[in-house]
Design a protein around this motif. Structure first.
Motif, short mmCIF file in Angstrom:
data_model
loop_
_atom_site.label_atom_id
_atom_site.label_comp_id
_atom_site.label_asym_id
_atom_site.label_seq_id
_atom_site.Cartn_x
_atom_site.Cartn_y
_atom_site.Cartn_z
N THR A 231 -0.09 -2.88 21.63
CA THR A 231 0.28 -3.71 20.49
C THR A 231 0.76 -2.81 19.36
N TYR A 232 2.01 -3.00 18.99
CA TYR A 232 2.57 -2.25 17.86
C TYR A 232 2.51 -3.15 16.63
N CYS A 233 2.45 -2.53 15.46
CA CYS A 233 2.30 -3.36 14.26
C CYS A 233 2.97 -2.73 13.06
N ILE A 234 3.19 -3.57 12.04
CA ILE A 234 3.55 -3.05 10.73
C ILE A 234 2.36 -3.36 9.81
N GLU A 235 1.94 -2.35 9.07
CA GLU A 235 0.79 -2.49 8.19
C GLU A 235 1.24 -2.26 6.74
N ALA A 236 0.86 -3.19 5.87
CA ALA A 236 1.23 -3.07 4.46
C ALA A 236 -0.04 -2.89 3.64
N LEU A 237 0.10 -2.34 2.44
CA LEU A 237 -1.04 -2.16 1.58
C LEU A 237 -0.93 -3.07 0.35
N THR A 292 1.85 -8.05 -2.90
CA THR A 292 2.58 -6.79 -3.06
C THR A 292 3.19 -6.69 -4.45
N HIS A 293 3.75 -7.79 -4.95
CA HIS A 293 4.56 -7.68 -6.18
C HIS A 293 4.02 -8.41 -7.42
N SER A 294 3.20 -9.43 -7.24
CA SER A 294 2.89 -10.30 -8.37
C SER A 294 2.00 -9.64 -9.40
N ASP A 295 2.00 -10.21 -10.62
CA ASP A 295 1.22 -9.62 -11.70
C ASP A 295 0.38 -10.70 -12.40
N ASP A 296 -0.21 -10.34 -13.54
CA ASP A 296 -1.12 -11.28 -14.21
C ASP A 296 -0.39 -12.48 -14.83
N GLN A 297 0.95 -12.43 -14.90
CA GLN A 297 1.71 -13.57 -15.41
C GLN A 297 2.04 -14.55 -14.28
N GLY A 298 1.82 -14.12 -13.05
CA GLY A 298 2.12 -15.00 -11.93
C GLY A 298 2.92 -14.33 -10.84
N ARG A 422 1.87 2.27 -3.14
CA ARG A 422 1.31 2.51 -1.82
C ARG A 422 1.01 4.00 -1.61
N ASP A 423 1.98 4.85 -1.97
CA ASP A 423 1.79 6.28 -1.77
C ASP A 423 0.65 6.82 -2.63
N GLU A 424 0.54 6.29 -3.85
CA GLU A 424 -0.55 6.74 -4.73
C GLU A 424 -1.91 6.33 -4.20
N MET A 425 -1.92 5.25 -3.43
CA MET A 425 -3.19 4.77 -2.89
C MET A 425 -3.40 5.23 -1.45
N THR A 426 -2.67 6.24 -1.06
CA THR A 426 -2.83 6.80 0.28
C THR A 426 -3.47 8.18 0.19
N ASP A 440 -14.76 3.65 -1.15
CA ASP A 440 -15.47 2.86 -2.15
C ASP A 440 -14.86 2.96 -3.53
N GLU A 441 -14.38 4.14 -3.89
CA GLU A 441 -13.91 4.34 -5.26
C GLU A 441 -12.44 4.00 -5.44
N LYS A 442 -11.66 4.25 -4.42
CA LYS A 442 -10.20 4.11 -4.56
C LYS A 442 -9.63 3.08 -3.59
N GLY A 443 -10.16 3.02 -2.39
CA GLY A 443 -9.61 2.12 -1.38
C GLY A 443 -8.29 2.66 -0.87
N GLY A 444 -7.45 1.78 -0.39
CA GLY A 444 -6.13 2.18 0.07
C GLY A 444 -6.12 2.70 1.49
N PHE A 445 -4.96 3.28 1.84
CA PHE A 445 -4.79 3.87 3.17
C PHE A 445 -5.45 5.24 3.21
N ILE A 446 -6.11 5.55 4.30
CA ILE A 446 -6.65 6.90 4.47
C ILE A 446 -6.23 7.43 5.85
N TYR A 447 -5.54 8.56 5.81
CA TYR A 447 -5.18 9.24 7.05
C TYR A 447 -6.29 10.22 7.39
N ALA A 448 -6.86 10.08 8.59
CA ALA A 448 -7.93 10.99 8.97
C ALA A 448 -7.89 11.22 10.47
#
Length: 498
Positions: A231-237, A292-298, A422-426, A440-448
RNA sequence: CGGGGAGUGGCGCAGCCCGGUAGCGCAUUCGCUUUGGGAGCGAAGGGUCGCAGGUUCAAAUCCUGUCUCCCCGACCA
């Protein structure tokens, strides 16, 4: 000429702030943008016209890409005979627990109400499709005799039902809309190529239409589709640091060909089993788009998918002013329409401009043109971008071309902004304690690094709630597993996921 | 499916503990004044209080069951 950005927080706040309560914010955005609402049926949603228009735009984009890669649309039944489901062992195991079953065919009236007529019990129960592999492969058996009948490249747009315990609008509902492609091939190589081709179609759709950056990869055994070889996939953050599986493409091997006895006679006269793929994306993409894109105004959505791309808001005091401004607005409307822009002129007289501004922002219209008597006088317009919440005064002359250009700019900027986030949260992590801390502190994608065993994967999942989202296709360097210290061929992508 | 919270005009809520025949804000309709960031005043319409039972002279309020939604967990391509 640049104007100052919008004053925030001075308006009545109908949308919960993201940092206050992300889940509630998500629901508020959907509600204020009028995309969907809960139905009387548990776990099912009503997709409102704006939400449906958004989905239709996504369908158009995807459908064209499917056609461009040689696929045709077909339609298979909503109901699947129960016996079909059990033919492929892995498949039935994967879906057994979430199937709706039809047992009776009619009701009967009983003093003012109705009840199920016990005499109408079906001889063989029907399953409401959770996916269509079984009924499609049963059909393909009759379509395929010779290698000349291959490949079969078919897609269907449909609804499916999965009896979920816990639901969230768009992200996980019991009934959802999707497309499922089902292809049949003479060789393994061809089927694998098809699987990867469609994965790339999804990747480019996510990036080019949704402005949503994704990582492509292959699932581990535990996350694999029931009945697939790979199973191949696309993963978004998402903005809250959680991952979202946005699309999958499966190499099914010969599993369904075996289960449904689908063979073809090859050039050499031998009878061979057919190779298969299936691939799908669903209305879940809308959830991903929102987060992905929305903000506090909607809502914030990319112009390519926005049901309305530009809204014109007229501003006036007297009837004379109204007539002048509306006429001015009409000419702009026509100019934009000529250029193929999806434009609306908001000439409602019962709302003030300020209200309209806020409403169109909540609903995510990418560009707003405000025009008042001053603008008519000076042959100007006020142009406001939804994504950056910035305003500028522009000349009436050439406004159509400018709007068109700006829509493209917004489309690109949304992607760049999302990619940057996305990159900042990787993170890249080699130590398990550090892994937990970042999670716990940052979340996001982790490469390990991971030793490739299901045991270690399971342990990490139990201890941290993080799962291996995928083994990325662009392989990195070798190393040692952060948990066991055993050898690792490449880094894999971890995250907590929706 | 387990734990927690909630369901009262279209939307958001108060009333419930201590039963006495339903109220507020927004929205809607009409009128006038307004209109460059969520307008003001006046008048009007709209609810068998999620649903079903029960207790009671009387139930939004107490009791039982049930449905739906939200959050957390378990489960899940």
């Amino acid at each position: 000429m640049q104007l100052k950005g919008f004053k925030k927080g001075t308006m009545a706040q109908k949308i919960t702030k993201r940092e206050e309560d992300y889940s509630q914010w998500y629901l508020d955005v959907i509600k204020e943008a009028k995309l969907a609402e809960h139905s009387p049926v548990r776990g099912c949603m009503v997709i409102r016209p704006t939400g449906m228009a958004l989905w239709e735009n996504m369908q158009k984009g995807l459908d064209q890409m499917f056609k461009d890669t040689g696929h045709e649309n077909a339609y298979f039944p909503l109901f699947i005979p129960k016996s079909f489901m059990s033919k492929e062992a892995q498949h039935v195991e994967g879906f057994a627990k979430e199937c709706a079953v039809i047992t009776h065919s009619r009701l009967k009236a009983v003093d003012g109400g109705v009840e199920v007529d016990p005499e109408s019990q079906l001889e063989e129960e029907l399953i409401v499709r959770p996916t269509s592999e079984t009924i499609i492969w049963d059909t393909y058996r009759n379509w395929i005799q010779s290698y000349r009948d291959l490949p079969i490249l078919v897609n269907q747009w449909a609804n499916v039902v999965r009896w979920e315990m816990r639901t969230r609008l768009f992200l996980r509902t019991m009934e959802f809309l999707w497309q499922e492609g089902h292809t049949a091939h003479a060789t393994k190589e061809e089927a694998v190529d098809e699987t990867l081709q469609m994965l790339d179609v999804y990747r480019s759709f996510a990036e080019d239409f949704m402005a949503m950056p994704v990582i492509t990869g292959v699932k581990t055994e535990s996350e694999r589709f029931a009945g697939a070889e790979d199973t191949y996939c696309i993963e978004a953050l998402m903005q809250d640091g959680k991952a979202l599986q946005a699309g999958t493409s499966h190499f099914l091997g010969q599993n369904f060909a075996k289960a449904f006895d689908v063979k073809f006679q090859d050039k050499d006269g031998d009878h061979k089993l057919v190779w298969a793929t299936s691939w799908g994306v669903s209305t879940r993409l809308i959830g991903g788009l929102i987060m992905t894109h929305s903000d506090d105004q909607g809502l914030v959505i990319p112009p390519k998918l926005a049901p309305t791309q530009v809204v014109i808001v007229p501003i006036y005091r007297s009837d004379e002013e109204r007539a002048t401004v509306i006429e001015y607005g009409d000419s702009i409307y026509n100019e934009l329409k000529e250029l193929g822009i999806r434009v609306k002129l908001d000439d409602r007289d019962n709302y003030k401009p300020g209200f309209k501004f806020a409403e169109h922002e909540a609903r995510g219209i990418p560009l707003r043109i405000a025009i008042g008597p001053r603008d008519v006088q000076n042959e100007n317009v006020e142009l406001a971008r939804r994504d950056t919440l910035s305003k500028s005064i522009e000349s009436r002359e050439g406004i159509g071309e400018l709007a068109k250009k700006l829509l493209e700019t917004i489309q690109n900027d949304l992607f760049e902004t999302a990619k940057k986030r996305r990159d900042e949260m990787t993170s890249f992590v080699d130590d398990y304690d550090q892994f937990k801390k970042i999670l716990d502190e940052k979340g996001g994608f982790i490469y390990a690094h991971w030793d490739g065993t299901a045991e270690t994967e399971e342990r990490i999942k139990n201890e941290t709630k993080a799962t291996i989202r995928c083994i990325p296709l662009d392989k990195g360097e070798e190393g040692t597993c952060m948990v066991t210290g055993k050898p690792s061929k490449q880094r894999v992508l971890f995250a907590r996921a929706y």
